[in-house]
Motif scaffolding. Structure first.
Motif, mmCIF file in Angstrom:
data_model
loop_
_atom_site.group_PDB
_atom_site.id
_atom_site.type_symbol
_atom_site.label_atom_id
_atom_site.label_comp_id
_atom_site.label_asym_id
_atom_site.label_seq_id
_atom_site.Cartn_x
_atom_site.Cartn_y
_atom_site.Cartn_z
ATOM 1 N N ALA A 39 0.894 -1.175 0.130
ATOM 2 C CA ALA A 39 -0.006 0.032 -0.239
ATOM 3 C C ALA A 39 0.875 1.409 0.016
ATOM 4 C CB ALA A 39 -0.967 -0.071 1.171
ATOM 5 N N ALA A 40 0.478 2.256 -0.748
ATOM 6 C CA ALA A 40 1.332 3.399 -0.782
ATOM 7 C C ALA A 40 0.327 4.559 -0.573
ATOM 8 C CB ALA A 40 1.889 3.533 -2.171
ATOM 9 N N ILE A 41 0.758 5.167 0.523
ATOM 10 C CA ILE A 41 -0.198 6.520 1.219
ATOM 11 C C ILE A 41 0.517 7.760 1.032
ATOM 12 C CG2 ILE A 41 -1.332 7.119 3.077
ATOM 13 C CD1 ILE A 41 -0.928 4.231 4.018
ATOM 14 N N PRO A 42 0.137 8.629 0.119
ATOM 15 C CA PRO A 42 0.819 10.017 0.201
ATOM 16 C C PRO A 42 0.422 10.809 1.323
ATOM 17 C CG PRO A 42 -1.382 9.977 -1.065
ATOM 18 C CD PRO A 42 -1.254 8.597 -0.524
ATOM 19 N N GLU A 43 1.725 11.521 1.585
ATOM 20 C CA GLU A 43 1.652 12.466 2.782
ATOM 21 C C GLU A 43 1.295 13.680 2.428
ATOM 22 O OE1 GLU A 43 4.894 12.738 5.588
ATOM 23 O OE2 GLU A 43 5.749 10.873 4.841
ATOM 24 N N GLU A 44 0.245 14.250 3.230
ATOM 25 C CA GLU A 44 -0.562 15.610 2.789
ATOM 26 C C GLU A 44 0.431 16.550 2.437
ATOM 27 O OE1 GLU A 44 -3.639 16.218 5.321
ATOM 28 O OE2 GLU A 44 -4.384 14.116 5.179
ATOM 29 N N GLU A 45 1.383 16.888 3.556
ATOM 30 C CA GLU A 45 2.211 18.207 3.501
ATOM 31 C C GLU A 45 3.424 18.009 2.498
ATOM 32 O OE1 GLU A 45 3.004 19.344 7.485
ATOM 33 O OE2 GLU A 45 0.962 19.724 7.783
ATOM 34 N N GLU A 46 3.914 16.535 2.220
ATOM 35 C CA GLU A 46 5.207 16.402 1.512
ATOM 36 C C GLU A 46 5.132 15.840 0.166
ATOM 37 O OE1 GLU A 46 8.061 14.557 4.046
ATOM 38 O OE2 GLU A 46 7.663 15.662 5.846
ATOM 39 N N GLU A 47 5.717 15.633 -0.517
ATOM 40 C CA GLU A 47 5.695 15.069 -1.952
ATOM 41 C C GLU A 47 6.015 13.472 -1.672
ATOM 42 O OE1 GLU A 47 7.363 17.084 -5.096
ATOM 43 O OE2 GLU A 47 6.522 18.974 -4.522
ATOM 44 N N GLU A 48 6.204 13.113 -0.645
ATOM 45 C CA GLU A 48 6.701 11.467 -0.476
ATOM 46 C C GLU A 48 5.407 10.647 -0.251
ATOM 47 O OE1 GLU A 48 9.752 10.902 2.539
ATOM 48 O OE2 GLU A 48 10.973 12.882 1.944
ATOM 49 N N GLN A 49 5.710 9.464 -0.170
ATOM 50 C CA GLN A 49 4.709 8.356 0.100
ATOM 51 C C GLN A 49 5.175 7.538 1.000
ATOM 52 O OE1 GLN A 49 3.954 6.354 -3.473
ATOM 53 N NE2 GLN A 49 2.140 7.840 -4.298
ATOM 54 N N ILE A 50 4.328 7.191 1.957
ATOM 55 C CA ILE A 50 4.673 6.129 2.789
ATOM 56 C C ILE A 50 4.211 4.823 2.387
ATOM 57 C CG2 ILE A 50 3.975 5.261 5.292
ATOM 58 C CD1 ILE A 50 3.105 8.098 6.079
ATOM 59 N N TYR A 51 4.927 3.834 2.217
ATOM 60 C CA TYR A 51 4.745 2.522 1.783
ATOM 61 C C TYR A 51 4.707 1.432 2.913
ATOM 62 C CZ TYR A 51 6.031 4.086 -2.833
ATOM 63 O OH TYR A 51 6.199 4.752 -4.010
ATOM 64 N N CYS A 52 3.647 0.686 2.784
ATOM 65 C CA CYS A 52 3.323 -0.305 4.036
ATOM 66 C C CYS A 52 3.283 -1.865 3.226
ATOM 67 C CB CYS A 52 1.981 -0.286 4.387
ATOM 68 S SG CYS A 52 1.557 -1.630 5.698
ATOM 69 N N PHE A 53 4.339 -2.512 3.479
ATOM 70 C CA PHE A 53 4.639 -3.883 2.841
ATOM 71 C C PHE A 53 3.868 -4.924 4.008
ATOM 72 C CE2 PHE A 53 7.844 -1.312 1.272
ATOM 73 C CZ PHE A 53 7.800 -1.329 -0.114
ATOM 74 N N SER A 54 2.958 -5.822 3.436
ATOM 75 C CA SER A 54 2.576 -6.655 4.401
ATOM 76 C C SER A 54 2.242 -7.967 3.700
ATOM 77 C CB SER A 54 1.147 -6.254 4.995
ATOM 78 O OG SER A 54 0.202 -5.867 3.769
ATOM 79 N N ALA A 55 2.322 -9.022 4.562
ATOM 80 C CA ALA A 55 2.199 -10.456 3.936
ATOM 81 C C ALA A 55 1.548 -11.361 5.208
ATOM 82 C CB ALA A 55 3.607 -11.135 3.803
ATOM 83 N N MET A 56 0.778 -12.445 4.692
ATOM 84 C CA MET A 56 0.329 -13.568 5.574
ATOM 85 C C MET A 56 0.571 -14.701 5.085
ATOM 86 S SD MET A 56 -3.832 -14.128 6.366
ATOM 87 C CE MET A 56 -4.368 -14.254 4.753
ATOM 88 N N ILE A 57 1.149 -15.368 5.953
ATOM 89 C CA ILE A 57 1.844 -16.827 5.864
ATOM 90 C C ILE A 57 0.694 -17.813 6.548
ATOM 91 C CG2 ILE A 57 3.519 -18.711 6.170
ATOM 92 C CD1 ILE A 57 5.491 -16.505 6.450
ATOM 93 N N ILE A 58 0.080 -18.652 5.667
ATOM 94 C CA ILE A 58 -0.964 -19.532 5.996
ATOM 95 C C ILE A 58 -0.232 -21.034 6.109
ATOM 96 C CG2 ILE A 58 -3.223 -20.752 5.299
ATOM 97 C CD1 ILE A 58 -3.638 -18.003 3.606
ATOM 98 N N TYR A 59 -0.297 -21.475 7.210
ATOM 99 C CA TYR A 59 0.488 -22.840 7.382
ATOM 100 C C TYR A 59 -0.310 -23.943 8.343
ATOM 101 C CZ TYR A 59 1.877 -20.898 11.733
ATOM 102 O OH TYR A 59 1.709 -20.464 13.223
ATOM 103 N N ARG A 60 -0.083 -24.951 8.137
ATOM 104 C CA ARG A 60 -0.938 -26.202 9.090
ATOM 105 C C ARG A 60 0.336 -26.308 10.640
ATOM 106 N NH1 ARG A 60 -4.572 -28.240 6.148
ATOM 107 N NH2 ARG A 60 -4.195 -28.668 4.010
#
Length: 61
Positions: A39-60
């Motif tokens: 997910a990329a979320i733009p910061e309101e006051e700056e021209e940068e973006q905040i990134y969120c890298f997520s994952a889910m491991i499904i296992y037995r």
């Protein structure tokens, strides 16, 4: 029993490191699936973006 392990990091290398560490501890035959999202979320006051890298491991367990 099916279980999940969730990961959420700001940097993809941190996510990769933590997932690989977790995967070393489970038998490959018990791995069901891995879901991944960015997910990329733009910061309101700056021209940068905040990134969120997520994952889910499904296992037995």
């Amino acid at each position: 029993m099916i279980q999940v392990k969730l990961f959420d990091k700001e940097h993809e290398k941190d996510l990769e490191r933590d997932m690989n560490y977790f995967l070393k501890g489970i038998d490959e035959k018990k791995l069901v699936d891995i879901k991944y999202n960015v997910a990329a979320i733009p910061e309101e006051e700056e021209e940068e973006q905040i990134y969120c890298f997520s994952a889910m491991i499904i296992y037995r367990a």
